[in-house]
Enzyme design. Structure first.
Site, PDB file in Angstrom:
ATOM      1  N   ASN A 170      55.642  34.499 -26.919  1.00 44.15           N
ATOM      2  CA  ASN A 170      56.687  33.687 -26.355  1.00 44.15           C
ATOM      3  C   ASN A 170      58.046  34.461 -26.030  1.00 44.15           C
ATOM      4  O   ASN A 170      58.495  35.038 -26.721  1.00 44.15           O
ATOM      5  CB  ASN A 170      56.909  32.852 -27.455  1.00 44.15           C
ATOM      6  CG  ASN A 170      57.854  31.723 -26.971  1.00 44.15           C
ATOM      7  OD1 ASN A 170      58.555  31.897 -26.012  1.00 44.15           O
ATOM      8  ND2 ASN A 170      58.101  30.661 -27.861  1.00 44.15           N
ATOM      9  N   HIS A 175      55.420  26.273 -20.427  1.00 41.92           N
ATOM     10  CA  HIS A 175      56.111  27.298 -21.421  1.00 41.92           C
ATOM     11  C   HIS A 175      55.159  27.905 -22.250  1.00 41.92           C
ATOM     12  O   HIS A 175      54.388  27.223 -22.850  1.00 41.92           O
ATOM     13  CB  HIS A 175      57.201  26.783 -22.153  1.00 41.92           C
ATOM     14  CG  HIS A 175      57.786  27.595 -22.944  1.00 41.92           C
ATOM     15  ND1 HIS A 175      58.193  28.944 -22.968  1.00 41.92           N
ATOM     16  CD2 HIS A 175      58.132  27.516 -24.569  1.00 41.92           C
ATOM     17  CE1 HIS A 175      58.474  29.439 -24.015  1.00 41.92           C
ATOM     18  NE2 HIS A 175      58.645  28.594 -24.849  1.00 41.92           N
ATOM     19  N   CYS A 205      64.116  27.892 -23.984  1.00 45.48           N
ATOM     20  CA  CYS A 205      62.901  27.940 -23.372  1.00 45.48           C
ATOM     21  C   CYS A 205      62.502  27.295 -21.936  1.00 45.48           C
ATOM     22  O   CYS A 205      61.731  27.519 -21.249  1.00 45.48           O
ATOM     23  CB  CYS A 205      61.868  28.131 -24.331  1.00 45.48           C
ATOM     24  SG  CYS A 205      61.789  29.140 -25.800  1.00 45.48           S
TER      25      CYS A 205
HETATM   26  O1  UT7 Z   1      59.429  28.174 -27.682  1.00 44.06           O
HETATM   27  C1  UT7 Z   1      60.161  27.189 -27.926  1.00 44.06           C
HETATM   28  C2  UT7 Z   1      59.452  26.027 -28.351  1.00 44.06           C
HETATM   29  N1  UT7 Z   1      58.535  26.505 -29.464  1.00 44.06           N
HETATM   30  C3  UT7 Z   1      57.480  26.020 -29.729  1.00 44.06           C
HETATM   31  O2  UT7 Z   1      57.067  25.377 -28.972  1.00 44.06           O
HETATM   32  C4  UT7 Z   1      56.843  26.295 -31.037  1.00 44.06           C
HETATM   33  C5  UT7 Z   1      56.108  25.362 -31.690  1.00 44.06           C
HETATM   34  N2  UT7 Z   1      55.529  25.570 -33.081  1.00 44.06           N
HETATM   35  C6  UT7 Z   1      54.369  26.260 -33.135  1.00 44.06           C
HETATM   36  O3  UT7 Z   1      54.130  26.844 -31.997  1.00 44.06           O
HETATM   37  C7  UT7 Z   1      53.834  26.475 -34.780  1.00 44.06           C
HETATM   38  O4  UT7 Z   1      54.325  25.252 -35.391  1.00 44.06           O
HETATM   39  C8  UT7 Z   1      54.069  27.621 -35.209  1.00 44.06           C
HETATM   40  C9  UT7 Z   1      53.008  28.801 -34.435  1.00 44.06           C
HETATM   41  C10 UT7 Z   1      55.708  28.197 -35.239  1.00 44.06           C
HETATM   42  C11 UT7 Z   1      53.330  27.688 -36.733  1.00 44.06           C
HETATM   43  O5  UT7 Z   1      52.131  27.140 -36.810  1.00 44.06           O
HETATM   44  P1  UT7 Z   1      51.705  25.785 -37.587  1.00 44.06           P
HETATM   45  O6  UT7 Z   1      50.631  25.800 -37.273  1.00 44.06           O
HETATM   46  O7  UT7 Z   1      52.643  24.821 -37.376  1.00 44.06           O
HETATM   47  O8  UT7 Z   1      52.069  26.426 -39.179  1.00 44.06           O
HETATM   48  P2  UT7 Z   1      53.307  25.859 -40.224  1.00 44.06           P
HETATM   49  O9  UT7 Z   1      54.509  26.263 -39.912  1.00 44.06           O
HETATM   50  O10 UT7 Z   1      52.895  24.198 -40.595  1.00 44.06           O
HETATM   51  O11 UT7 Z   1      52.688  26.908 -41.479  1.00 44.06           O
HETATM   52  C12 UT7 Z   1      51.348  26.545 -42.158  1.00 44.06           C
HETATM   53  C13 UT7 Z   1      51.352  27.673 -42.954  1.00 44.06           C
HETATM   54  C14 UT7 Z   1      52.290  27.821 -44.035  1.00 44.06           C
HETATM   55  O12 UT7 Z   1      52.088  28.145 -45.320  1.00 44.06           O
HETATM   56  P3  UT7 Z   1      51.837  26.773 -46.382  1.00 44.06           P
HETATM   57  O13 UT7 Z   1      53.050  26.384 -46.686  1.00 44.06           O
HETATM   58  O14 UT7 Z   1      50.829  25.977 -45.772  1.00 44.06           O
HETATM   59  O15 UT7 Z   1      51.153  27.655 -47.520  1.00 44.06           O
HETATM   60  C15 UT7 Z   1      53.200  28.815 -43.469  1.00 44.06           C
HETATM   61  O16 UT7 Z   1      54.113  29.564 -44.446  1.00 44.06           O
HETATM   62  O17 UT7 Z   1      51.362  28.973 -42.408  1.00 44.06           O
HETATM   63  C16 UT7 Z   1      52.239  29.820 -43.109  1.00 44.06           C
HETATM   64  N3  UT7 Z   1      52.705  30.832 -42.121  1.00 44.06           N
HETATM   65  C17 UT7 Z   1      52.155  32.037 -41.713  1.00 44.06           C
HETATM   66  N4  UT7 Z   1      50.993  32.658 -42.393  1.00 44.06           N
HETATM   67  C18 UT7 Z   1      50.617  33.734 -41.918  1.00 44.06           C
HETATM   68  C19 UT7 Z   1      53.776  30.670 -41.230  1.00 44.06           C
HETATM   69  N5  UT7 Z   1      53.781  31.805 -40.533  1.00 44.06           N
HETATM   70  C20 UT7 Z   1      52.863  32.646 -40.840  1.00 44.06           C
HETATM   71  C21 UT7 Z   1      52.376  33.845 -40.441  1.00 44.06           C
HETATM   72  N6  UT7 Z   1      51.305  34.454 -40.972  1.00 44.06           N
HETATM   73  N7  UT7 Z   1      52.964  34.728 -39.540  1.00 44.06           N
END
Ligand code: UT7
Length: 329
Positions: free
Chosen positions: A276, A246, A112
């Site tokens: 993204n 980004h 990215c």
């Molecule tokens: O492009 C290269 C660089 N990339 C980035 O900079 C991305 C950085 N990371 C992020 O933007 C975020 O971490 C994400 C958008 C990928 C995820 O958001 P988050 O707030 O960090 O969520 P999480 O991974 O901590 O997950 C929280 C909950 C989990 O459920 P439990 O374990 O709390 O029950 C996930 O399973 O959200 C769940 N979850 C979803 N729920 C509904 C993860 N993806 C989804 C989804 N829909 N699509």
């Protein structure tokens, strides 16, 4: 002293097919509400089955040349980590299809951060006397490498391409690239990756990302890197008109703006429409922000990116007067 290198034109290309959150939620255990509130994304574009990243790159590159009022460039640098074929690099074919002749052309693989790395590389080509003008293209189709059944990644990424035409100029001109910062950390190599043949059997080699860890590191590195180029330009946070990070997550963009101390309205979040798009996200955001009147000629502009590798980087420029050319295929 290195010669001044100036942005002369900006072009983009998006695949015509749009996939909104509701459509994704019909097949995945997710919701429009979760995706919008956690990421800021409402829709993304998808390359057609059998479509080509090289086609996106040619269309964006051609648009940037038209935007600059030119038909040629002395070199082409293509940022991509989703090439149609692992070998050879796509750039020579893209250059040939754009009618650039036998110019040097190669791919940059910095995930990215690819666009900022390619900008710095192109600036180096001009400084080395290899070229007077360079077409920098970023083209991606992450829909090809994310598992469509994985809600954690399938909702995030979109396909698209953006490009700028750079050429030699003077430091006083708007569009002159005034400062760069690049960084990397291989100890984070597994936080964002696609397994290779020695790690996973064919058919199971999907993109994976440790979202939370990447989120925290991205905020830290983007903030530090953007502050470095602002310091090089002697720009105070309050004097920055446009911070173009980004486009991975609206919450990251917000957090970085808060930490740096730039005005909230200066932080450009253009994620909603296209998601993204990896290396293509900064030029797509620039074109969209200019079309929407949020980026104006004369704006003190900081571009900053973070991605797999880990890799990160920033560039600073005063935004030039130009007309972006946007296309769809
Ligand atoms: O492009 C290269 C660089 N990339 C980035 O900079 C991305 C950085 N990371 C992020 O933007 C975020 O971490 C994400 C958008 C990928 C995820 O958001 P988050 O707030 O960090 O969520 P999480 O991974 O901590 O997950 C929280 C909950 C989990 O459920 P439990 O374990 O709390 O029950 C996930 O399973 O959200 C769940 N979850 C979803 N729920 C509904 C993860 N993806 C989804 C989804 N829909 N699509």
């Amino acid at each position: 002293m290195r010669p001044a290198v100036v942005v002369r034109g900006l072009g983009t290309c998006l695949p015509a097919t749009e996939l909104d959150n509701e459509e994704l939620a019909r097949h995945l255990d997710t919701s429009d509400e979760w995706i919008r509130t956690r990421t800021g994304i409402s829709a993304r574009r998808r390359i057609a089955p059998g479509g080509s990243v090289r086609d996106l790159a040619v269309a964006a590159g051609g648009s940037a040349l038209r935007s600059a009022g030119r038909t040629t460039a002395d070199a082409l640098v293509l940022a991509t980590t989703t090439p149609d074929r692992p070998t050879p690099a796509a750039a020579p074919e893209v250059a040939q299809r754009l009618g650039l002749g036998t110019v040097p052309a190669f791919d940059v693989s910095a995930v990215c951060s690819g666009f900022v790395y390619a900008l710095a590389t192109a600036t180096g080509l001009i400084a080395a006397g290899v070229a007077d003008s360079v077409l920098v293209v970023a083209a991606e189709a992450y829909s090809r490498i994310v598992d469509p059944a994985d809600r954690a990644t399938a909702v995030l990424f979109g396909d698209g391409a953006g490009a700028v035409l750079l050429s030699r100029g003077t430091p006083e001109e708007d569009g002159a690239l005034l400062a760069f910062d690049l960084g990397g950390d291989g100890s984070g190599k597994d936080l964002i990756h696609v397994p290779g043949p020695l790690e996973q059997p064919a058919g199971e080699r999907w993109f994976t990302m440790s979202g939370r860890k990447v989120y925290l590191r991205a905020v830290e590195e983007i903030t530090g890197s953007a502050l470095k180029v602002m310091k090089d330009c002697a720009w105070s946070p309050g004097s920055v008109d446009a911070l173009v990070p980004h486009q991975a997550n609206a919450r990251i963009i917000q957090a970085v703006a808060d930490r740096i101390g730039v005005p909230q309205e200066a932080a450009l979040s253009e994620l909603a429409r296209v998601g993204n798009t990896a290396a293509a996200s900064i030029p797509l955001a620039l074109a969209s922000a200019q079309a929407g009147g949020r980026l104006r000629p004369g704006a003190r502009t900081v571009l900053t990116a973070f991605g797999g590798g880990l890799s990160w980087g920033s560039a600073a420029l005063v935004w030039p007067r130009l007309t972006p050319v946007s296309t769809e295929i």
